[in-house]
Structure formats: structure tokens, C-alpha cells
Design a protein around this motif. Structure first.
Motif, PDB file in Angstrom:
ATOM      1  N   PHE A  27      -7.546 -25.049 -17.911  1.00 33.89           N
ATOM      2  CA  PHE A  27      -8.062 -23.733 -17.523  1.00 33.89           C
ATOM      3  C   PHE A  27      -9.445 -23.885 -16.893  1.00 33.89           C
ATOM      4  O   PHE A  27      -9.707 -23.370 -15.805  1.00 33.89           O
ATOM      5  N   LEU A  28     -10.326 -24.615 -17.556  1.00 24.45           N
ATOM      6  CA  LEU A  28     -11.674 -24.842 -17.017  1.00 24.45           C
ATOM      7  C   LEU A  28     -11.619 -25.696 -15.753  1.00 24.45           C
ATOM      8  O   LEU A  28     -12.353 -25.453 -14.793  1.00 24.45           O
ATOM      9  N   TRP A  29     -10.737 -26.675 -15.748  1.00 27.56           N
ATOM     10  CA  TRP A  29     -10.542 -27.552 -14.593  1.00 27.56           C
ATOM     11  C   TRP A  29     -10.151 -26.722 -13.372  1.00 27.56           C
ATOM     12  O   TRP A  29     -10.674 -26.924 -12.280  1.00 27.56           O
ATOM     13  N   MET A  30      -9.245 -25.758 -13.568  1.00 29.43           N
ATOM     14  CA  MET A  30      -8.791 -24.895 -12.479  1.00 29.43           C
ATOM     15  C   MET A  30      -9.930 -24.000 -11.979  1.00 29.43           C
ATOM     16  O   MET A  30     -10.127 -23.856 -10.765  1.00 29.43           O
ATOM     17  N   ILE A  31     -10.708 -23.420 -12.878  1.00 23.16           N
ATOM     18  CA  ILE A  31     -11.832 -22.564 -12.487  1.00 23.16           C
ATOM     19  C   ILE A  31     -12.832 -23.339 -11.637  1.00 23.16           C
ATOM     20  O   ILE A  31     -13.403 -22.807 -10.687  1.00 23.16           O
ATOM     21  N   GLU A  32     -13.015 -24.613 -11.968  1.00 25.68           N
ATOM     22  CA  GLU A  32     -13.957 -25.457 -11.239  1.00 25.68           C
ATOM     23  C   GLU A  32     -13.325 -26.125 -10.018  1.00 25.68           C
ATOM     24  O   GLU A  32     -13.937 -26.995  -9.401  1.00 25.68           O
ATOM     25  N   ASN A  33     -12.102 -25.708  -9.665  1.00 26.45           N
ATOM     26  CA  ASN A  33     -11.381 -26.268  -8.518  1.00 26.45           C
ATOM     27  C   ASN A  33     -11.222 -27.782  -8.630  1.00 26.45           C
ATOM     28  O   ASN A  33     -11.444 -28.521  -7.668  1.00 26.45           O
ATOM     29  N   GLY A  34     -10.836 -28.241  -9.804  1.00 25.81           N
ATOM     30  CA  GLY A  34     -10.665 -29.661 -10.045  1.00 25.81           C
ATOM     31  C   GLY A  34      -9.601 -30.284  -9.160  1.00 25.81           C
ATOM     32  O   GLY A  34      -8.610 -29.647  -8.813  1.00 25.81           O
ATOM     33  N   SER A  35      -9.831 -31.545  -8.809  1.00 27.37           N
ATOM     34  CA  SER A  35      -8.840 -32.262  -8.013  1.00 27.37           C
ATOM     35  C   SER A  35      -8.383 -33.542  -8.716  1.00 27.37           C
ATOM     36  O   SER A  35      -7.329 -34.070  -8.409  1.00 27.37           O
ATOM     37  N   ILE A  36      -9.177 -34.034  -9.653  1.00 20.48           N
ATOM     38  CA  ILE A  36      -8.765 -35.175 -10.478  1.00 20.48           C
ATOM     39  C   ILE A  36      -9.103 -34.851 -11.927  1.00 20.48           C
ATOM     40  O   ILE A  36     -10.016 -34.079 -12.204  1.00 20.48           O
ATOM     41  N   GLY A  37      -8.335 -35.396 -12.835  1.00 20.95           N
ATOM     42  CA  GLY A  37      -8.629 -35.217 -14.249  1.00 20.95           C
ATOM     43  C   GLY A  37      -7.840 -34.136 -14.954  1.00 20.95           C
ATOM     44  O   GLY A  37      -8.206 -33.722 -16.047  1.00 20.95           O
TER      45      GLY A  37
END
Length: 59
Positions: A27-37
């Protein structure tokens, strides 16, 4: 950001229940526009100990 605050407050109320930690991370990864991890599951206690040993206990 309001959703993030609500979610964080909800997690605090769960008092140590980490059974959805992978979903929380993603959820946090998506909010931060994550691309790896992106989380793909939850490690067992044994797997986590091995990860910590292999990652942080280098000689």
C-alpha cells in the motif's frame, strides 16, 4: 494522505498483528509510486533470520 493516516491509525490499533504486513508495505509502496521492492509475501521466522544474517551480518 488522509487514507495513509487512517490506515496507519488502524494498524496501530491492531496491537502487533503483522499478518498483513506485506499488504501494508505494498500500500505504501504504491502511494510512493514504487517500481522495485514490491512484497510478495511474508517470510517465516526462519526465513527472516536467514535474510538478516545474509544481508546485515557480513564478515
Amino acid at each position: 494522505m488522509d487514507q495513509l493516516r487512517k490506515d496507519a491509525r488502524y494498524r496501530e490499533e491492531m496491537d502487533g498483528d503483522f499478518s498483513t504486513v506485506d499488504d501494508d508495505h505494498n500500500f505504501l509502496w504504491m502511494i510512493e509510486n514504487g517500481s522495485i521492492g514490491k512484497a510478495k509475501g511474508i517470510l517465516t521466522q526462519k526465513e527472516e533470520k536467514e535474510f538478516i544474517k545474509d544481508t546485515f551480518c557480513k564478515e
